[in-house]
Write an enzyme that holds these catalytic residues in place. Structure first.
Site, PDB file in Angstrom:
ATOM      1  N   GLU B  60      38.914  39.419  37.014  1.00  0.00           N
ATOM      2  CA  GLU B  60      40.335  39.254  37.289  1.00  0.00           C
ATOM      3  C   GLU B  60      41.182  40.436  36.845  1.00  0.00           C
ATOM      4  OE1 GLU B  60      38.507  36.831  35.857  1.00  0.00           O
ATOM      5  OE2 GLU B  60      38.596  35.146  37.259  1.00  0.00           O
ATOM      6  N   HIS B 129      41.707  24.685  33.129  1.00  0.00           N
ATOM      7  CA  HIS B 129      41.980  24.810  34.561  1.00  0.00           C
ATOM      8  C   HIS B 129      43.165  23.946  34.995  1.00  0.00           C
ATOM      9  CE1 HIS B 129      37.853  26.292  34.328  1.00  0.00           C
ATOM     10  NE2 HIS B 129      37.997  26.838  35.514  1.00  0.00           N
TER      11      HIS B 129
END
Lengths: 325, 327, 436
Positions: B60, B129
């Site tokens: 990322e 998440h």
């Protein structure tokens, strides 16, 4: 008198010599001004590393790009940013390249293809990947050299960037200026392998080691990488062994290394002295030319200091400008 | 008008833009053939190819940084961060780089990048998440932060985000992806920094973001039957924030309830409450401003626990009643 | 440095006092020992002397303000001193002293100046716009907070008062009619000319009513009566006592006691003695209700209702059952006199366990006295009147006196009350048993 070394003509060689001297004189001047209290914050000097900055960038065309480092004055000068604007920036003046808002650590000059020095290690390598992606997607043909040190080579972002560039076959040259120390940390203590360049194999790209004190050798190796990148064959990792003569920053007493070590690099591996000797040996440079070049350097530095000192401070009204486009 | 889902609205907005502007491309994990973790980019690779629907390695910080680099050299990347929790892996590139480059470079260069990311709880993805971290980013000068609550807003706000010359973080609530609503077929833009009055009312102003807009509207219907008239305001963008619409509404009602899913402590609700009391609306306040937000805990896995960790309709009803001292 | 004048604590139970009057105005000089102000507690009025010499720099409270004890109420010092600064300091001191004292007592709300008034911003703005002082408004929000609606309601109540037509204003002015007392017949109570016209004919013919503000001891009496009448369910029983024996006994004792102490024994003291003995026996009558407990008092302290110039006061004669009639007479006469002169101290007014109200000096036979809370019963004493009574089949005239016992029916049932009163009657009719 020969006017050529390899395929480099006299003009190019003298230009390289001029730039190396300009970097050194610029650095010595700002060190002096810093100690006189004219400059603010901190600065990271690259005296001793002129061979890597100038050698690598000499391999580029003007449209090619670089990402620079916090020790990036030399890279900016090699990429031909106006030193008046650089000096004014270090003075924090409104006329500075970043209007006095960036300072030493964020020197950038998008007009000459310098995408910015960076205060965060590893960040610039990802930017270079993106800039190379732009080049590739839009078929612009430029390549990007991203400079980083032996310290930053251990940042995760550097590894991610090398993997991305390799897997997307992007025109990037990862140029590691291994100056032996990440702040106080010796590369020997921070890295298990002998050569950073060895990591290239892990990402499926060529890796080269080069003597950073030999500006022409640096240039030659970089040229090969640039050529490969321009042909669309992907990235290369180059490691140049070099040395910063000064401390990490202006507040560094350098307790982590010996004066013998410093002496060896300064006396025997000064890239400017070695290059000068070669130029004289090969008959490219005579004493009169040298005098002229050094005179020109001196004048440029004096001019830059004068420009910076005569420049206005930024207005407080400018404080909130340029946060958003 | 035709109805499509929130997820379709986002895909349509991107596709329309990519047809118009070749500088726009999409980058992220599993967005190609897979279609993205939530199917938002489903089928796009077929139309635009793998150069512009660019699957990335799982790195990322690397690809977000690459997006920054490509943006500052002229491209207009859209980055999909699979879960907004992973924003924290990209945070250097967002906060230290994208948000600051223009300022650090003295007004030169721009980073026109959209970072789209699903946020919020409700699907059992637990602590890493399911977060709502918008306040972190709304704290950063140089960024813009968007939180749509309807399919219509999602399409229009995304268009505006893609037209921006700044970096925009675009939060898409996972539980909203399936929500259907009327969405025009042609491209349109909703300006960033313009709040929307989702429901007009007289007694209390509810300022809610993202999925809490929907829950607040539900609460408002129930409260109406008890004779309490709620005005529901969706700021739609936290940064910039449409302070005027909020202030005007609170001046009218004299009461405010701020609702978000993000943890209440240090959440953006505190900012909104402060904006209200620092403004001329202060003199119209007839009750302390109520803040509703997630509990000060990581989001748990068990569905009942998960539900209890963030405001629900009943909590909003209770919050509204607290401002009028009814129970 | 200026000296602070505090609200004095005049008794153990005193929590606040009401300022009845200031003897000095701001700016006036005052010497140590000179009277500065008069304060009323729930039991007594006392004039307070200045304890320093100088100028009365600042009065922080007005007449009729109720102020907690130990609160600064004024400053005495040199003319040039900065009182505002001192006031700030003292406020801060106070905050330091009671950091955790967050008693939110609604009753304390009317305390002016020092009390922070809780009000929402919207309420404050409305009050500002209408130039209303917030301390005039009663808050209905949480913890007495004044809400916008409270201000609106207050304004609505105010506004009709000032709504008068121009003609009505003119007439009222010419006739010197007080518009505050007129009820308007117009829209929203607006005063119309016809509302003031009929009044015109009355002016001059009828006397105007006199308005006496409920304040000072009157206000205290009022509150205490309400409290007693509406918390304790009262029941009153009466009986008649043949006072022949007592009358005789008094005649015999009168000269002896007068010789000893210079006071004349009255029926009151004799009744008190009898009551004292009876209370010792009927302990339930000598009790108080405290939360869920009935407290049976170990001592018999009898309060005696006395009509003082400003109203009813009740001096207390402690341990009546232990005292002989001579002593009882001396003490009773003493406190009664002090009571009439408003000179009782707090101790002389505290601690009663039962009260006697004697209206025998009037043409009153029997009546329903109201219990002096927290006591549980009160004895009303009527006049002594010769009445025909049947004795052993013949009608004879006897000095008869009615006794009325009001008791708190929560604590005392009818039977024990009746038993007490019956035995009291028997004792008074045969006083010799008191010696038993």
């Amino acid at each position: 008198m020969s006017t050529q070394i390899g395929n480099l003509d006299q003009d190019k060689l003298l230009q390289i010599y001029y730039q190396m001297n300009l970097i050194r004189e610029f650095e010595m001047e700002i060190e002096k001004q810093f100690m006189r209290g004219k400059l603010y914050g901190t600065m990271h000097l690259c005296i001793g590393q002129e061979g890597t900055a100038v050698g690598a960038i000499a391999a580029l065309e003007p449209e090619d790009k670089i990402t620079s480092t916090h020790r990036g004055h030399g890279l900016s000068i090699a990429k031909e940013t106006d030193i008046n604007l650089m000096m004014a920036e270090l003075y924090g003046k409104a006329t500075g390249i970043s209007k006095g808002k960036g300072g030493s650590m964020h020197l950038a000059d998008l007009d000459v293809g310098n995408l910015g020095a960076n205060g965060i290690l590893g960040a610039g390598q990802a930017h270079a990947v993106g800039a190379a992606l732009t080049s590739k997607m839009r078929d612009l043909g430029y390549v990007v050299i991203t400079f980083f040190g032996d310290g930053a080579s251990n940042e995760g972002a550097v590894h991610e960037s090398m993997n991305l560039a390799a897997v997307w076959e992007l025109p990037v040259i990862f140029f590691c200026e291994n100056n032996q120390y990440g702040m106080s940390g010796s590369v020997k203590d921070m890295t298990k392998i002998e050569n950073i360049a060895d990591r290239a194999v892990a990402y499926g790209m060529p890796g080269h080691i080069v003597n950073g004190s030999d500006v022409l050798e640096v240039m030659k190796v970089t040229q090969q990488a640039v050529e490969r990148a321009r042909k669309g064959e992907g990235p290369t990792l180059i490691e140049a062994k070099t040395y910063r003569w000064k401390g990490h920053s202006k507040s560094d007493p350098k307790k982590y290394r010996t004066s013998d070590e410093e002496k060896e690099w300064i006396d025997e591996r000064d890239p400017i002295v070695l290059f000068r000797n070669k130029l004289i040996e090969d008959g490219v440079l005579n004493e009169e030319q040298e005098k002229k070049i050094l005179q020109k350097v001196k004048k440029a530095i004096e001019g830059a200091v004068e420009f910076a000192e005569d420049s206005p401070e930024p207005s407080i009204e400018s404080l909130e400008e340029d946060v958003y486009a | 008008m035709r109805e499509i889902t929130f997820q379709q609205a986002i895909r349509e907005s991107m596709s329309q833009e990519m047809r118009e502007n070749e500088l726009v491309y999409l980058m992220g994990e599993d967005i190609g053939v897979y279609g993205g973790a939530f199917g938002v980019t489903n089928g796009m690779i077929g139309e635009f190819g793998k150069e512009r629907i660019r699957d990335t390695p799982i790195s990322e910080i690397g690809f977000t940084g690459a997006a920054v680099g490509s943006a500052i050299t002229g491209m207009r990347p859209i980055v999909e961060i699979q879960f907004s929790d992973f924003l924290l892996v990209t945070i250097d590139q967002l906060v230290n780089q994208a948000a600051k480059m223009r300022y650090m470079f003295g007004g030169k260069g721009k980073v026109p990048m959209v970072l789209r990311t699903p946020n919020g709880s409700g699907l059992g993805f637990a602590a890493q998440h399911s977060q709502s971290l918008e306040a972190w980013l709304a704290h950063i000068p140089g960024l813009k932060v968007v939180q749509p609550s309807t399919p219509y807003d999602a399409k229009g706000l995304l268009k505006a985000a893609m037209d921006e010359d700044n970096t925009v973080v675009f939060f898409e609530h996972k539980m909203l992806y399936g929500m259907k609503g009327e969405v025009p077929e042609e491209a349109y833009s909703i300006p960033l920094g313009k709040a929307d009055v989702k429901r007009e009312g007289q007694d209390v102003t509810i300022i809610a973001t993202s999925i809490m807009v929907q829950r607040s509207l539900e609460a408002a219907v129930q409260l109406e039957s008890e004779g309490i008239s709620c005005e529901v305001i969706d700021p739609r963008t936290l940064l910039p924030l449409d302070e005027e619409t909020i202030i005007e509404s609170v001046k009218k009602t004299g009461r405010a309830v701020v609702v978000h899913e993000a943890v209440k402590r240090g959440g953006f609700g505190g900012e909104i409450a402060s904006v209200i009391q620092e403004s001329e609306a202060f003199d119209y306040l007839d009750a302390p401003i109520q803040r509703l937000g997630g509990r000060f805990i990581p989001i748990p896995y068990n569905p009942e626990l998960e539900k209890n960790s963030v405001p629900q309709v009943a909590d909003i009803i209770e919050g509204v009643k607290a401002t009028i001292y009814r129970s | 440095m200026a000296n602070e004048v505090f609200m004095p604590k005049l008794g153990a139970s005193m929590e606040s006092g009401t300022i009845l009057q200031w003897f000095k105005e701001e700016g006036e000089s005052i010497s140590e020992g000179e009277m500065l102000f008069e304060v009323m507690t729930d039991k007594v009025n006392i004039e307070i002397e200045a304890d320093s010499t100088g100028v009365l720099l600042k009065k922080l409270y007005e007449v009729n303000d109720e102020v907690p004890v130990n609160q600064v109420i004024a400053y005495i010092g040199q003319k040039t001193e900065d009182v505002e600064g001192l006031m700030k300091e003292s406020l801060e001191d106070e905050r330091d002293k009671t950091p955790n004292d967050n008693k939110e007592d609604h009753n304390l709300m009317p305390f002016k100046e020092r009390e922070k008034i809780r009000a929402t911003p919207a309420a404050r703005k409305q009050a500002r716009d209408y130039q209303i002082e917030l301390n005039e408004i009663v808050g209905t929000g949480p913890r007495g907070r004044i809400q916008l609606d409270d201000v609106k309601e207050f304004v609505n109540k105010l506004e009709p008062d000032v709504k008068v037509t121009p003609l009505a204003t003119k007439i009222a002015k010419a006739e010197q009619i007080n518009l505050d007392e007129i009820k308007g017949s117009g829209v929203q109570g607006k005063i119309m000319s016809e509302d003031v016209r009929p009044q015109r004919s009355r002016v001059g013919e009828e006397r105007r009513e006199e308005r006496i503000q409920m304040k000072g001891i009157r206000k205290v009496i009022s509150q205490r009566m309400i409290e007693s009448a509406f918390t304790a369910p009262h029941a009153t029983i009466t009986t008649e006592v043949d006072m022949s024996a007592i009358k005789e006994m008094r005649q015999e004792l009168l000269p002896r006691i007068e010789e000893q102490i210079g006071e004349r024994i009255s029926y009151t003291e004799i009744i008190m003695k009898a009551v004292g003995l009876m209370l010792k026996k009927h302990r339930i009558i000598n009790s108080s209700l405290q939360d869920d407990y009935i407290i049976l008092h170990p001592n018999v302290n009898i309060g005696l209702a006395v009509a003082a110039p400003d109203g009813l006061v009740v001096p207390v004669i402690k341990e009546c059952d232990q005292r002989g009639l001579t002593e009882l007479t001396e003490v009773t006469k003493g406190v009664t006199r002090l009571a009439r002169e408003n000179k009782l101290n707090l101790d002389q007014m505290s601690g009663s366990t039962f009260t006697i109200s004697n209206l025998g000096m009037y043409a009153i036979d029997a009546f329903s006295p109201i219990i002096n809370q927290p006591e549980s019963a009160i004895l009303g004493v009527g006049r002594i009147l010769e009445k025909p009574v049947g004795v052993a089949g013949t009608i004879v005239l006897r000095p008869m006196m009615a006794l009325s016992l009001s008791f708190d029916h929560r604590i005392i049932d009818g039977a024990p009350a009746a038993a007490f009163l019956t035995e009291l009657k028997e004792t008074l009719e045969k006083p010799i048993v008191m010696l038993a």
